[in-house]
Design an enzyme around this catalytic site. Sequence first.
Site, mmCIF file in Angstrom:
data_model
loop_
_atom_site.group_PDB
_atom_site.id
_atom_site.type_symbol
_atom_site.label_atom_id
_atom_site.label_comp_id
_atom_site.label_asym_id
_atom_site.label_seq_id
_atom_site.Cartn_x
_atom_site.Cartn_y
_atom_site.Cartn_z
ATOM 1 N N TYR A 1 -38.602 -35.431 22.972
ATOM 2 C CA TYR A 1 -37.556 -34.441 22.688
ATOM 3 C C TYR A 1 -38.059 -33.025 22.991
ATOM 4 O O TYR A 1 -37.379 -32.244 23.672
ATOM 5 C CB TYR A 1 -37.137 -34.574 21.225
ATOM 6 C CG TYR A 1 -36.014 -33.687 20.801
ATOM 7 C CD1 TYR A 1 -34.698 -33.948 21.179
ATOM 8 C CD2 TYR A 1 -36.249 -32.575 19.986
ATOM 9 C CE1 TYR A 1 -33.654 -33.130 20.758
ATOM 10 C CE2 TYR A 1 -35.211 -31.763 19.563
ATOM 11 C CZ TYR A 1 -33.921 -32.042 19.954
ATOM 12 O OH TYR A 1 -32.882 -31.232 19.540
ATOM 13 N N LYS B 1 -36.563 -30.582 25.865
ATOM 14 C CA LYS B 1 -35.981 -29.285 25.533
ATOM 15 C C LYS B 1 -36.764 -28.146 26.191
ATOM 16 O O LYS B 1 -36.196 -27.092 26.516
ATOM 17 C CB LYS B 1 -35.937 -29.116 24.013
ATOM 18 C CG LYS B 1 -34.985 -30.102 23.319
ATOM 19 C CD LYS B 1 -33.536 -29.930 23.804
ATOM 20 C CE LYS B 1 -32.547 -30.816 23.070
ATOM 21 N NZ LYS B 1 -31.146 -30.503 23.420
ATOM 22 N N THR C 1 -25.770 -29.160 10.751
ATOM 23 C CA THR C 1 -24.828 -30.082 11.374
ATOM 24 C C THR C 1 -25.240 -31.484 10.927
ATOM 25 O O THR C 1 -26.322 -31.668 10.358
ATOM 26 C CB THR C 1 -24.910 -30.024 12.915
ATOM 27 O OG1 THR C 1 -26.261 -30.337 13.298
ATOM 28 C CG2 THR C 1 -24.549 -28.652 13.443
ATOM 29 N N ILE D 1 -30.134 -26.371 12.148
ATOM 30 C CA ILE D 1 -28.741 -25.979 11.939
ATOM 31 C C ILE D 1 -28.061 -27.012 11.042
ATOM 32 O O ILE D 1 -28.333 -28.210 11.161
ATOM 33 C CB ILE D 1 -27.985 -25.894 13.287
ATOM 34 C CG1 ILE D 1 -28.729 -24.973 14.263
ATOM 35 C CG2 ILE D 1 -26.550 -25.411 13.080
ATOM 36 C CD1 ILE D 1 -28.835 -23.529 13.850
#
Lengths: 273, 273, 273, 273
Positions: free
Chosen positions: C170, C174, C205, C203
């Site tokens: 990841y 990114k 979410t 964040i």
Amino acid sequence: MTQHVAVVIGAGGMGQAIARRVGPSAHLLVADHSQEVLDAATAQLTDEGHQVTAQRVDVSARKPVAALAEQAASLGPVQSVVHTAGLSPVQAPVPAILAVDLLGVALVLEEFGEVVAPGGAGLVIASMAGHFHPGLPREQERQLAATPADELLSLPICDASAFADSGTAYAFAKYANRLRVQAASTAWGARGARINSISPGVIATPMGRAELGSEHGDGMRMMIDASNAKRTGTPADIAAAAEFLLGPAASFISGTDLLVDGGAVAAVTSLTP
Amino acid sequence: MTQHVAVVIGAGGMGQAIARRVGPSAHLLVADHSQEVLDAATAQLTDEGHQVTAQRVDVSARKPVAALAEQAASLGPVQSVVHTAGLSPVQAPVPAILAVDLLGVALVLEEFGEVVAPGGAGLVIASMAGHFHPGLPREQERQLAATPADELLSLPICDASAFADSGTAYAFAKYANRLRVQAASTAWGARGARINSISPGVIATPMGRAELGSEHGDGMRMMIDASNAKRTGTPADIAAAAEFLLGPAASFISGTDLLVDGGAVAAVTSLTP
Amino acid sequence: MTQHVAVVIGAGGMGQAIARRVGPSAHLLVADHSQEVLDAATAQLTDEGHQVTAQRVDVSARKPVAALAEQAASLGPVQSVVHTAGLSPVQAPVPAILAVDLLGVALVLEEFGEVVAPGGAGLVIASMAGHFHPGLPREQERQLAATPADELLSLPICDASAFADSGTAYAFAKYANRLRVQAASTAWGARGARINSISPGVIATPMGRAELGSEHGDGMRMMIDASNAKRTGTPADIAAAAEFLLGPAASFISGTDLLVDGGAVAAVTSLTP
Amino acid sequence: MTQHVAVVIGAGGMGQAIARRVGPSAHLLVADHSQEVLDAATAQLTDEGHQVTAQRVDVSARKPVAALAEQAASLGPVQSVVHTAGLSPVQAPVPAILAVDLLGVALVLEEFGEVVAPGGAGLVIASMAGHFHPGLPREQERQLAATPADELLSLPICDASAFADSGTAYAFAKYANRLRVQAASTAWGARGARINSISPGVIATPMGRAELGSEHGDGMRMMIDASNAKRTGTPADIAAAAEFLLGPAASFISGTDLLVDGGAVAAVTSLTP
């Protein structure tokens, strides 16, 4: 790649401040009645890296306004049209006020309403003076809103002799600007564009300083002291509101006026019996 | 470190959209008359990472409004006050409209005008309905603007029997909101804060949909079709205007109203003889 | 009148928040891998008055990405392209991370780089995880930046077996996103469009909550506590940055990344020997 | 009523453009090394209606920087601190570059980190030159980030003799600025304030023009031609980014750098083997 065009009519303090806001992503078409003002603004904006085309314009006559609109369209998609040109009552007699401040706005709305790009937006700088106007009967409002520009100054209510002084004509013209913008919203909308006005209060520009130095200066200072902001506005205050109204965040705002006056009209209204 | 407080009264579609805009840097104090609406909005906003304190409020009575203002002040410097609470004419009878939409705004302006922080700003969500109101004689305007909130509903012009229906009372209340905001600008300015209103057009909220589904729906759809934007507004359109008016770029804007209606008022006005 | 198109790929928390910002003036083309997420987001956004076209997309394959770009172009001028689709390391194994988070971005940059309108802008949501990546030798950076998308996963450095776990893959993906956006800036510029990325921190979410609930949760909370903001971010924080980068005020910003993480990377970097 | 303070250090092209953005709602404290530049900027900004206090400052010495911070705090809550002062490599020898561009930023971050108000924000204007710096080993990065300002120029890596020319020292200093801002984010956060930098590309200021007129001019023009924007930036481009980073919409952005260079770094990086 096609660069969009931002037109700024009137290259004084407010015109330059707004040009700086809309300029970076655009080809600026800057216009003014005074070659000297135009040259100075063009030099300054070019110096700051903006791409500028300059053109003289007398906004009180259709031909030069139409030529300016044609020039704009020839440069690319006309994304923004900002009309800041105007005469102050301390600068000019009644007929000149009516020709520039009343007819000039009408001509710009008509001519640029035919070249503005889909998604574009226009902005007229009116004045808080228009908010002090007492208003007119509906029939006269309709005349001011809808009479074709070429016949506007022939209306009985627009006859120069009907105005006691330049200040009265100025408030009338600025009041009429809002009616005119409101009426133009439908035509601009048919092209997918918006049109609004800003009514500035006392702003620290050469014109603003001339007014503060006139016989009306004391009254204006009292009004500022009584107002919410207790200060004169800056060109930056107007430019910030202009950037908002011209930008994508204001896509549902059209045919209306935003008063940017530090609360001066509110203060005067509250103090008036 | 002291976090500033943003108060959002009315937790419906617009309230939530505005809360999201002012929320990230603030402690949100969210209030609503309905515990169910309040709980849902609080859960949603908390879920999105906002710091939220919830409080029920009946804006039509001074005590709960004063308690809300006191709560706000206890949480930190009150930077933003956003009043979105209101009843629609399709939801409520005349007395309720006057109590919530007229008196409620007056109470919020009075109570929060005593706790708002220097540099802070307030915003009242009025309605374009107020722009369709024909206006009142100056003396009555002054009454609506300046009568202390506690006596407001005792004015003869505010008597429920004076209104033919809820729609008429609603337009009257929303028209009065602007007068009230204008008058409050001086008091808020004495604290170094600003206060304005937004008059939304037809917005896609549950309330907006209820209106489109009412007997007035066909007329509203015709108005939208004739308007500049030719669409209903979104809560995001209102939130964008709210963010601008509450923010530092609008520091010279106070005591005024911004119509965010897609040009609907302009279209109707232009079509009206 | 031609309405411009805003494409939002990934209809989760951030995608919806950004859609609300760019939606009001646009025709929204919303895409997601999950029909369920797509349906829910479309219903919500439509309910809020946005004009929405929905399309399923698997961003890890060229054909559906190309079909989405074609659909966008068929709807009007493609003004905004927002890529928020991504898999979290707590959700997916290494090959899926590489397919979606690495290849997916490359495909979107290529396909939408051929349909974006002059004056348009793209935005890729990367992650602060990429800022924790230690970096690569210049030659490998160039490979990640410039290898055609179809060959990207065939690079030795992109072999799934090279990654210890999903988290490592990841961070790599990114990090590569930024190199890819940087390299794409020239091609997008040739069309008169811009392209940038945002690297969000933690964040609030569903994806962010999943990460906080994973084995990495304690470390993330420590990082947040040590950070400048001392809070998780909200979708609104990301949406505000997105609106800025996509808008006219950012016309001189392209090929770069904006870290929106509350200072978490700064805190960790400062604390790391 | 307490008016907040916005400090602008460096009163050249960018400083003035940013001052206009943050000025309207603030008491501006403008500082510069040159009395002439300071007087001209103060006159201009005052003329535009801003409230300005001017103070000379030599940013390369602690005493005057501390005096400036003290003056700021005495005027009101210090909401914004904008550091634009810097020497260009075409203007100054290596020791001056290190004193002003490296030490100056460190001193400003330390001194204003002790007076900035909760909710306030700082901004350092670095340069894209820092993005062309090849980077340093982690240990040296830490030295640049964390060494107290008073000892910074005594570090071996900061010895003037270590730099081949002013350009090399400039890139080093601007690279170090970002490390310094990143490290300062924690301390500023402890006060509830944020700190970031902007790295401008070639901007149309007197300094930018001097660089374009230097021996490096041809290379810079090639870089611009290859870039996304294919133009020099304007002070307005930088001011727009500054307004965003200093404002409430960026409350989750701290300790980072925003490159505003028209994609020049991206173009050069893509072209570099």
